[in-house]
Enzyme design. Structure first.
Site, PDB file in Angstrom:
ATOM      1  N   GLN A 170       7.739  -9.546   7.983  1.00  0.00           N
ATOM      2  CA  GLN A 170       8.953  -9.180   7.232  1.00  0.00           C
ATOM      3  C   GLN A 170       9.646  -7.947   7.792  1.00  0.00           C
ATOM      4  OE1 GLN A 170       6.607  -8.492   3.517  1.00  0.00           O
ATOM      5  NE2 GLN A 170       8.041  -6.828   3.170  1.00  0.00           N
ATOM      6  N   GLN A 230      11.796  -3.842  -9.828  1.00  0.00           N
ATOM      7  CA  GLN A 230      13.252  -4.039  -9.729  1.00  0.00           C
ATOM      8  C   GLN A 230      13.864  -3.243  -8.592  1.00  0.00           C
ATOM      9  OE1 GLN A 230      15.364  -3.336 -13.422  1.00  0.00           O
ATOM     10  NE2 GLN A 230      14.177  -4.931 -14.427  1.00  0.00           N
ATOM     11  N   LYS A 231      13.076  -2.289  -8.053  1.00  0.00           N
ATOM     12  CA  LYS A 231      13.627  -1.525  -6.922  1.00  0.00           C
ATOM     13  C   LYS A 231      14.012  -2.489  -5.787  1.00  0.00           C
ATOM     14  CE  LYS A 231      11.232   1.051  -4.062  1.00  0.00           C
ATOM     15  NZ  LYS A 231      11.580   0.733  -2.657  1.00  0.00           N
ATOM     16  N   HIS A 280       3.970   1.537  -8.196  1.00  0.00           N
ATOM     17  CA  HIS A 280       2.965   0.471  -8.103  1.00  0.00           C
ATOM     18  C   HIS A 280       2.036   0.500  -9.319  1.00  0.00           C
ATOM     19  CE1 HIS A 280       3.775   1.368  -3.690  1.00  0.00           C
ATOM     20  NE2 HIS A 280       4.084   0.099  -3.774  1.00  0.00           N
ATOM     21  N   GLY A 329       0.800  -1.221   0.000  1.00  0.00           N
ATOM     22  CA  GLY A 329       0.000   0.000   0.000  1.00  0.00           C
ATOM     23  C   GLY A 329       0.828   1.264   0.000  1.00  0.00           C
ATOM     24  N   ALA A 330       0.162   2.401   0.325  1.00  0.00           N
ATOM     25  CA  ALA A 330       0.759   3.738   0.174  1.00  0.00           C
ATOM     26  C   ALA A 330       1.268   3.853  -1.261  1.00  0.00           C
ATOM     27  CB  ALA A 330       1.855   3.988   1.201  1.00  0.00           C
TER      28      ALA A 330
HETATM   29  N1  LIG Z   1       9.809   2.993  -7.744  1.00  0.00           N
HETATM   30  C1  LIG Z   1       9.331   1.787  -8.048  1.00  0.00           C
HETATM   31  N2  LIG Z   1       9.332   1.365  -9.325  1.00  0.00           N
HETATM   32  C2  LIG Z   1       8.856   0.136  -9.654  1.00  0.00           C
HETATM   33  N3  LIG Z   1       8.352  -0.741  -8.748  1.00  0.00           N
HETATM   34  C3  LIG Z   1       8.338  -0.360  -7.470  1.00  0.00           C
HETATM   35  C4  LIG Z   1       8.815   0.917  -7.059  1.00  0.00           C
HETATM   36  N4  LIG Z   1       8.667   1.022  -5.715  1.00  0.00           N
HETATM   37  C5  LIG Z   1       8.135  -0.156  -5.298  1.00  0.00           C
HETATM   38  N5  LIG Z   1       7.931  -0.975  -6.353  1.00  0.00           N
HETATM   39  C6  LIG Z   1       7.426  -2.349  -6.294  1.00  0.00           C
HETATM   40  O1  LIG Z   1       6.115  -2.369  -5.785  1.00  0.00           O
HETATM   41  C7  LIG Z   1       5.903  -3.600  -5.091  1.00  0.00           C
HETATM   42  C8  LIG Z   1       5.321  -3.306  -3.747  1.00  0.00           C
HETATM   43  O2  LIG Z   1       6.298  -2.605  -2.987  1.00  0.00           O
HETATM   44  P1  LIG Z   1       5.971  -1.818  -1.674  1.00  0.00           P
HETATM   45  O3  LIG Z   1       4.513  -1.771  -1.449  1.00  0.00           O
HETATM   46  O4  LIG Z   1       6.836  -2.310  -0.574  1.00  0.00           O
HETATM   47  O5  LIG Z   1       6.386  -0.333  -2.064  1.00  0.00           O
HETATM   48  P2  LIG Z   1       7.680   0.445  -1.826  1.00  0.00           P
HETATM   49  O6  LIG Z   1       7.525   1.777  -2.412  1.00  0.00           O
HETATM   50  O7  LIG Z   1       8.833  -0.431  -2.211  1.00  0.00           O
HETATM   51  O8  LIG Z   1       7.659   0.672  -0.310  1.00  0.00           O
HETATM   52  P3  LIG Z   1       8.823   0.659   0.677  1.00  0.00           P
HETATM   53  O9  LIG Z   1      10.117   0.446  -0.025  1.00  0.00           O
HETATM   54  O10 LIG Z   1       8.747   1.965   1.341  1.00  0.00           O
HETATM   55  O11 LIG Z   1       8.401  -0.521   1.496  1.00  0.00           O
HETATM   56  C9  LIG Z   1       7.255  -4.294  -5.005  1.00  0.00           C
HETATM   57  O12 LIG Z   1       7.324  -5.285  -6.012  1.00  0.00           O
HETATM   58  C10 LIG Z   1       8.212  -3.163  -5.291  1.00  0.00           C
HETATM   59  O13 LIG Z   1       9.437  -3.593  -5.849  1.00  0.00           O
HETATM   60  C1  LIG Z   2       6.200  -8.439  -1.897  1.00  0.00           C
HETATM   61  C2  LIG Z   2       5.608  -7.760  -0.665  1.00  0.00           C
HETATM   62  C3  LIG Z   2       4.244  -7.170  -0.991  1.00  0.00           C
HETATM   63  C4  LIG Z   2       5.411  -8.852   0.402  1.00  0.00           C
HETATM   64  O1  LIG Z   2       4.865  -8.313   1.567  1.00  0.00           O
HETATM   65  C5  LIG Z   2       6.556  -6.675  -0.113  1.00  0.00           C
HETATM   66  O2  LIG Z   2       7.765  -7.205   0.299  1.00  0.00           O
HETATM   67  C6  LIG Z   2       6.753  -5.535  -1.060  1.00  0.00           C
HETATM   68  O3  LIG Z   2       5.868  -4.667  -1.057  1.00  0.00           O
HETATM   69  O4  LIG Z   2       7.737  -5.486  -1.803  1.00  0.00           O
HETATM   70  N1  BAL Z   3       9.307  -3.151  -0.677  1.00  0.00           N
HETATM   71  C1  BAL Z   3      10.023  -3.839   0.384  1.00  0.00           C
HETATM   72  C2  BAL Z   3       9.197  -4.122   1.539  1.00  0.00           C
HETATM   73  C3  BAL Z   3       9.900  -3.848   2.823  1.00  0.00           C
HETATM   74  O1  BAL Z   3      10.745  -2.945   2.874  1.00  0.00           O
HETATM   75  O2  BAL Z   3       9.610  -4.513   3.821  1.00  0.00           O
END
Ligand SMILES: Nc1ncnc2c1ncn2[C@@H]1O[C@H](COP(=O)(O)OP(=O)(O)OP(=O)(O)O)[C@@H](O)[C@H]1O
Ligand SMILES: CC(C)(CO)[C@@H](O)C(=O)[O-]
Ligand code: BAL
Length: 277
Positions: A61, A148-149, A37, A31-32
């Site tokens: 996690q 890929q982040k 996303h 979320g957020a």
């Molecule tokens: N900037 C981005 N570009 C492409 N995919 C992203 C990006 N940020 C997050 N994602 C992908 O979105 C999916 C959900 O990630 P998540 O909800 O943890 O968001 P996040 O922005 O990575 O949050 P955080 O790193 O603060 O936990 C994951 O597969 C993550 O790799």
């Molecule tokens: C894959 C995931 C949704 C599992 O909680 C999380 O690690 C994330 O947001 O990247």
């Molecule tokens: N997007 C990665 C989730 C975490 O930091 O727990």
């Protein structure tokens, strides 16, 4: 968009859909939501008939309780973003719906769990594989989309999918960045204006490394990249590594390389990476 909070209601709905032999894409998130996303939803919509996003802040996690408590949860805004992106189904369970009984999850990720994120966030990938396995098992998607982040997370989930022969095709989607280069992340909203400026050093160090990759030896590159993190008290670098992009191992030659960073900016831990060739 259909929205479900229980596993049974989602399962029933999916059963009726699957009779029609539709291709299902899963986009797991915490979320957020931001444009990163949304890009995953868009790629899923290109490849699949039905796209399911999950929003679940998975407690197992988090290796840092404060990080879990502070994790943003703007669910109304998230629903609007998913609607606008054309997502078909949202699954947004409560914690007890996913973890109702004490349970054992013994899956060992192996070497990937000993380096970088695995090393600095003990238990993190155990929690990630635990919840992703549950989501895969519940939805049984044809394809699943990740960013890929979280590059190491993608490798870990790929390995788990192979180890359990889950037969789900995984896609790693490109990193979406702000116009100044900062990788989008749900945690970015925690940055103060000065921290937001300091955070730019992360993507700057990666662009520098990519630009000079062919002309500088790895050791020199790394030494110069580390300088981006000195002289700024807001930045606390956890790691900056240049490794192979398949197993995250030291490079034997200058092929298939990736630079990965984890850095705390103020109290917010951010990660980023860039393919170098
Ligand atoms: N900037 C981005 N570009 C492409 N995919 C992203 C990006 N940020 C997050 N994602 C992908 O979105 C999916 C959900 O990630 P998540 O909800 O943890 O968001 P996040 O922005 O990575 O949050 P955080 O790193 O603060 O936990 C994951 O597969 C993550 O790799
Ligand atoms: C894959 C995931 C949704 C599992 O909680 C999380 O690690 C994330 O947001 O990247
Ligand atoms: N997007 C990665 C989730 C975490 O930091 O727990």
């Amino acid at each position: 968009m259909k929205s479900f909070k229980t596993k049974d209601s989602l399962k029933n709905y999916l059963q009726s859909l699957k009779k029609g032999n539709v291709k299902i894409g899963l986009v797991p998130t915490m979320g957020a939501l931001h444009q990163g996303h949304v890009s995953l939803i868009e790629v899923s919509k290109k490849h699949c008939d039905i796209t399911i996003a999950t929003i679940f802040v998975n407690p197992t996690q988090f290796n840092n309780v404060d990080d879990l408590l502070k994790y943003p949860k703007p669910i109304n805004q998230d629903q609007k973003i998913l609607e606008a992106a054309g997502c078909d189904i949202l699954f947004n369970p409560e914690t007890r719906e996913m973890y109702d009984d004490p349970e054992v999850w013994d899956y060992e990720v192996g070497e990937l769990n000993t380096v970088l994120e695995g090393y600095f966030r003990p238990g993190h990938y155990k929690g990630v594989t635990q919840i992703v396995y549950k989501l895969f098992n519940l939805v049984k998607p044809d394809l699943a989309f990740f960013g890929q982040k979280d590059y190491q997370q993608f490798l870990v989930i790929k390995k788990m999918t192979e180890d359990f022969n889950l037969g789900i095709k995984l896609y790693a989607c490109p990193i979406i960045r702000e116009t100044d280069g900062l990788a989008m992340s749900s945690r970015n909203i925690r940055l103060s204006p000065t921290e937001r400026i300091a955070a730019l050093q992360i993507s700057k160090s990666l662009y520098f490394t990519k630009k000079n990759y062919t002309v500088m030896p790895i050791a020199d590159l790394k030494e110069k990249a580390l300088k981006f993190y000195t002289n700024n008290s807001l930045l606390n670098l956890e790691y900056f590594e240049i490794v192979s992009n398949d197993g995250l191992k030291p490079l034997s030659n200058k092929k298939n390389a990736i630079a990965l960073v984890a850095c705390t900016v103020g109290n917010t831990r951010l990660i980023d990476n860039m393919m170098l060739d």
